[in-house]
Design an enzyme around this catalytic site. Structure first.
Site, PDB file in Angstrom:
ATOM      1  N   GLY A 239       0.837  -1.202   0.000  1.00 35.73           N
ATOM      2  CA  GLY A 239       0.000   0.000   0.000  1.00 35.73           C
ATOM      3  C   GLY A 239       0.863   1.239   0.000  1.00 35.73           C
ATOM      4  O   GLY A 239       2.029   1.202  -0.409  1.00 35.73           O
ATOM      5  N   SER A 240       0.292   2.329   0.504  1.00 39.53           N
ATOM      6  CA  SER A 240       0.991   3.614   0.453  1.00 39.53           C
ATOM      7  C   SER A 240       2.138   3.664   1.461  1.00 39.53           C
ATOM      8  O   SER A 240       2.162   2.910   2.441  1.00 39.53           O
ATOM      9  CB  SER A 240      -0.011   4.725   0.773  1.00 39.53           C
ATOM     10  OG  SER A 240      -0.585   4.467   2.045  1.00 39.53           O
ATOM     11  N   GLY A 244       2.787   2.222   5.377  1.00 34.83           N
ATOM     12  CA  GLY A 244       4.024   1.567   5.821  1.00 34.83           C
ATOM     13  C   GLY A 244       4.627   2.236   7.041  1.00 34.83           C
ATOM     14  O   GLY A 244       5.176   1.584   7.924  1.00 34.83           O
ATOM     15  N   GLU A 261       5.717  -3.312   0.829  1.00 29.19           N
ATOM     16  CA  GLU A 261       5.688  -2.969  -0.601  1.00 29.19           C
ATOM     17  C   GLU A 261       4.900  -1.680  -0.723  1.00 29.19           C
ATOM     18  O   GLU A 261       3.676  -1.686  -0.805  1.00 29.19           O
ATOM     19  CB  GLU A 261       5.006  -4.084  -1.399  1.00 29.19           C
ATOM     20  CG  GLU A 261       5.707  -5.414  -1.339  1.00 29.19           C
ATOM     21  CD  GLU A 261       6.942  -5.479  -2.233  1.00 29.19           C
ATOM     22  OE1 GLU A 261       7.169  -4.536  -3.024  1.00 29.19           O
ATOM     23  OE2 GLU A 261       7.681  -6.469  -2.127  1.00 29.19           O
ATOM     24  N   CYS A 295       1.644   0.783  -8.883  1.00 31.27           N
ATOM     25  CA  CYS A 295       2.759   1.242  -8.045  1.00 31.27           C
ATOM     26  C   CYS A 295       3.962   1.552  -8.922  1.00 31.27           C
ATOM     27  O   CYS A 295       4.791   2.391  -8.589  1.00 31.27           O
ATOM     28  CB  CYS A 295       3.100   0.184  -7.004  1.00 31.27           C
ATOM     29  SG  CYS A 295       3.304  -1.446  -7.708  1.00 31.27           S
TER      30      CYS A 295
HETATM   31  P1  NAD Z   1      -3.470   2.241   1.251  1.00 31.26           P
HETATM   32  O1  NAD Z   1      -2.176   2.467   1.942  1.00 31.26           O
HETATM   33  O2  NAD Z   1      -4.535   3.257   1.416  1.00 31.26           O
HETATM   34  O3  NAD Z   1      -4.105   0.838   1.720  1.00 31.26           O
HETATM   35  C1  NAD Z   1      -3.431  -0.376   1.516  1.00 31.26           C
HETATM   36  C2  NAD Z   1      -3.925  -1.411   2.511  1.00 31.26           C
HETATM   37  O4  NAD Z   1      -3.428  -1.091   3.812  1.00 31.26           O
HETATM   38  C3  NAD Z   1      -5.444  -1.481   2.655  1.00 31.26           C
HETATM   39  O5  NAD Z   1      -5.826  -2.820   2.796  1.00 31.26           O
HETATM   40  C4  NAD Z   1      -5.704  -0.688   3.929  1.00 31.26           C
HETATM   41  O6  NAD Z   1      -6.897  -1.043   4.587  1.00 31.26           O
HETATM   42  C5  NAD Z   1      -4.488  -1.082   4.753  1.00 31.26           C
HETATM   43  N1  NAD Z   1      -4.098  -0.136   5.811  1.00 31.26           N
HETATM   44  C6  NAD Z   1      -4.035   1.206   5.726  1.00 31.26           C
HETATM   45  N2  NAD Z   1      -3.565   1.719   6.876  1.00 31.26           N
HETATM   46  C7  NAD Z   1      -3.313   0.673   7.709  1.00 31.26           C
HETATM   47  C8  NAD Z   1      -2.825   0.547   9.036  1.00 31.26           C
HETATM   48  N3  NAD Z   1      -2.498   1.624   9.750  1.00 31.26           N
HETATM   49  N4  NAD Z   1      -2.696  -0.681   9.566  1.00 31.26           N
HETATM   50  C9  NAD Z   1      -3.018  -1.783   8.850  1.00 31.26           C
HETATM   51  N5  NAD Z   1      -3.507  -1.736   7.587  1.00 31.26           N
HETATM   52  C10 NAD Z   1      -3.646  -0.514   7.021  1.00 31.26           C
HETATM   53  O7  NAD Z   1      -3.125   2.039  -0.313  1.00 31.26           O
HETATM   54  P2  NAD Z   1      -4.105   1.931  -1.562  1.00 31.26           P
HETATM   55  O8  NAD Z   1      -4.695   3.273  -1.849  1.00 31.26           O
HETATM   56  O9  NAD Z   1      -5.028   0.770  -1.413  1.00 31.26           O
HETATM   57  O10 NAD Z   1      -3.064   1.545  -2.724  1.00 31.26           O
HETATM   58  C11 NAD Z   1      -2.282   2.465  -3.420  1.00 31.26           C
HETATM   59  C12 NAD Z   1      -0.885   2.561  -2.836  1.00 31.26           C
HETATM   60  O11 NAD Z   1      -0.284   1.260  -2.774  1.00 31.26           O
HETATM   61  C13 NAD Z   1       0.047   3.387  -3.706  1.00 31.26           C
HETATM   62  O12 NAD Z   1       0.868   4.166  -2.878  1.00 31.26           O
HETATM   63  C14 NAD Z   1       0.853   2.336  -4.460  1.00 31.26           C
HETATM   64  O13 NAD Z   1       2.096   2.799  -4.932  1.00 31.26           O
HETATM   65  C15 NAD Z   1       1.004   1.291  -3.410  1.00 31.26           C
HETATM   66  N6  NAD Z   1       1.285  -0.024  -3.984  1.00 31.26           N
HETATM   67  C16 NAD Z   1       2.547  -0.533  -3.858  1.00 31.26           C
HETATM   68  C17 NAD Z   1       2.866  -1.755  -4.433  1.00 31.26           C
HETATM   69  C18 NAD Z   1       4.255  -2.310  -4.329  1.00 31.26           C
HETATM   70  O14 NAD Z   1       4.416  -3.501  -4.606  1.00 31.26           O
HETATM   71  N7  NAD Z   1       5.266  -1.554  -3.942  1.00 31.26           N
HETATM   72  C19 NAD Z   1       1.884  -2.482  -5.122  1.00 31.26           C
HETATM   73  C20 NAD Z   1       0.601  -1.949  -5.219  1.00 31.26           C
HETATM   74  C21 NAD Z   1       0.314  -0.712  -4.643  1.00 31.26           C
END
Ligand code: NAD
Length: 508
Positions: A239-240, A244, A261, A295
């Site tokens: 995720g974002s 992380g 990731e 991503c």
């Molecule tokens: P997001 O960070 O909003 O959410 C990702 C996941 O994390 C969701 O399931 C969310 O519920 C969970 N989450 C959020 N905060 C959390 C916390 N504090 N504790 C536990 N879980 C939590 O991201 P998004 O909008 O769904 O996806 C887009 C982002 O993901 C972009 O920044 C993109 O670059 C990144 N991404 C990275 C990769 C990679 O492999 N590097 C792959 C796909 C997406």
């Protein structure tokens, strides 16, 4: 392609064919909408804290049984899962298009990626190799063995709703672990479908320990339960970078393993010798494909001043003419943004760029005349005098920032001067530039490509990035080692007890 009469009806039928229990998608507290037209397509039930904890406990128990199943037999389960995915490819690919708005070839491509990683993991199930190591003590043997971790928690992002989970799960299962998956709250349907498909494979396998694979639905609060549970040995979170920053320290606090990731701010350098037509196609797919929601999407282009005027007019023309439309009812190359927040973030970044005096081509909402809402946008090119402002951050939308360079060293410095470190490309026919880009002093990213774009990785390589991208690796190469614990074994088959480093401890 025919327009469905009701997307909700279409989705319900699709989920039924995929084996999802109708009770799971009706009457729940969480509305699931399709970005293709903004309509509600299902209502799912968020899992309570007690249910999430029970899933983790069941997974823990399952992992204790599963670790005793020989790895090649564990591979057989993944082989069957791959077969079920092949059979379900069209339906699951379409469900990805409905839930995330991907164009059909990308929805299907995501499922193909799942099939590919299953094939990879089946082979791997006979190759979880350890080393034999020379020992300094006579009559001894030293070796390295690899063992399952226990429960792997997978937290996934909306934009690759099924592929990223499958990278983790196929490896985690052959490595002898159980998996609890929290998909993005925006994409619970594809997750429920994957679980149903996995259950078909498990049945053909002759049954698996209860709780070996479970899906828990909800927002970040559900993810936090997994992050804080001492029974979850590894959390693989995609995720974002914001996510992380929250998850990483919490896992470190309890010394848990993590694979992070996170976000990318991926760049391409276009050199004087670049094949301009090839570069144009690579840039167009990398920056506009998936509506800029990968991503690995190309977000920054650093172009040599001698080829700027050869490339930019063609690129602007491609941006102005690219087809944008409902992926379910048209052959468009670019589908919608996921939601209103994504659209507003794009608008903010473009407004900030204009304030800096940037030349902006494209941007703004596009009316695709599909009778619904949906956030369809024209991808934007932002030409800047220097790398600054919003160009330094990831905006998860189709914005390509472009700057000129004169000296290759300056281009490299600009390339590496952002927080994220996921993917990168160079377009050149000059061997020195290509080699330098992939050398120790070149790109600081986890992925560095020559004459192809930043997106569209194959599963055979390890996937992930450096710096604010989190440092995790998933998928191919030896990424499997992240899902196991390493043990060094020394065996004494002599009649003496020599100590290492010549230490003596003689009791007399
Ligand atoms: P997001 O960070 O909003 O959410 C990702 C996941 O994390 C969701 O399931 C969310 O519920 C969970 N989450 C959020 N905060 C959390 C916390 N504090 N504790 C536990 N879980 C939590 O991201 P998004 O909008 O769904 O996806 C887009 C982002 O993901 C972009 O920044 C993109 O670059 C990144 N991404 C990275 C990769 C990679 O492999 N590097 C792959 C796909 C997406």
């Amino acid at each position: 392609m025919d327009k469905p009469l009701s997307l909700a009806t279409d989705t319900t039928e699709l989920l039924g064919r995929l084996g999802v229990d109708a009770a799971l998608i009706k009457g729940g507290n969480r509305a699931v909408t399709s970005p293709t037209d903004g309509s509600e397509i299902a209502r799912v039930h968020d899992n309570s804290e007690a249910e999430v904890k029970a899933a983790i406990t069941a997974a823990r128990k399952a992992s204790l049984e599963w670790r005793d199943v020989p790895a090649p037999q564990r591979g057989e389960l993944v082989r069957l899962f791959g077969e079920e995915l092949r059979a379900a490819k069209d339906d699951l690919g379409r469900l990805v298009s409905i839930e995330v708005g991907k164009v059909p070839s990308e929805g299907l491509g995501e499922v193909q990626e799942m099939i590919d990683i299953c094939d990879f993991a089946v082979g791997l199930s006979r190759q979880l190799y350890g080393l034999t190591i020379a020992t300094e003590r006579p009559g001894h043997r030293m070796m390295e063995t690899w063992h399952p971790l226990g429960v792997v928690g997978v937290i996934s992002a909306f934009n690759f709703p099924v592929a990223v989970w499958s990278w983790n799960t196929a490896l985690a299962i052959v490595c002898g672990n159980a998996v609890v998956w929290k998909p993005s709250e925006k994409t619970p349907l594809t997750a429920l479908a994957c679980q149903a498909i996995f259950e078909k494979a498990a049945k053909r396998f002759g049954g698996v320990p209860k709780g070996l694979l479970d899906v828990v639905i909800g927002d970040r609060a559900v993810g936090e339960i997994m992050v804080d549970s001492p029974d979850v040995a590894l959390v693989s979170a995609t995720g974002s970078t914001r996510m992380g920053r929250e998850v990483g320290p919490r896992l470190a606090q309890r010394f848990a393993r993590s694979i992070l990731e996170l976000g990318g701010n991926n760049a391409g350098i276009v050199c004087p010798s670049a094949d301009i037509d090839m570069t144009l196609n690579a840039v167009a797919f990398g920056a506009m494909g998936t509506c800029g929601q990968r991503c690995t999407s190309l977000r920054r282009l650093i172009v040599h001043e001698d080829v700027y005027d050869a490339l930019l007019p063609k690129l602007r023309a491609a941006y102005e003419s690219v087809s944008i439309g409902n992926p379910l009812t048209s052959d468009a190359l670019v589908g919608p943004l996921i939601d209103r927040d994504a659209f507003e973030n794009m608008e903010k970044a473009l407004a900030a760029s204009r304030e800096m005096g940037a030349k902006v081509t494209g941007g703004g909402q596009v009316d695709v005349d599909n009778g619904g809402e949906g956030y369809y946008v024209r991808p934007a090119i932002v030409e800047l005098d220097e790398q600054a402002g919003p160009m330094l951050q990831e905006t998860f939308a189709p914005i390509l920032y472009v700057v000129k360079y004169r000296d290759f060293e300056d281009a490299m410095a600009m390339h590496n001067a952002v927080g994220a470190g996921l993917s990168s490309s160079i377009f050149t026919l000059n061997m020195r530039e290509a080699e330098l880009f992939t050398s120790d002093s070149g790109s600081d990213c986890g992925i560095a490509n020559v004459n192809i774009g930043t997106s569209g990785a194959e599963i055979g390589g390890a996937f992930g990035g450096e710096k604010e991208t989190g440092g995790g690796r998933e998928s191919g190469s030896d990424a499997w080692k992240g899902y196991m614990r390493r043990q060094t074994n020394t065996i004494n088959y002599s009649t003496e007890l020599p100590l290492a480093q010549g230490v003596s401890f003689d009791l007399g």
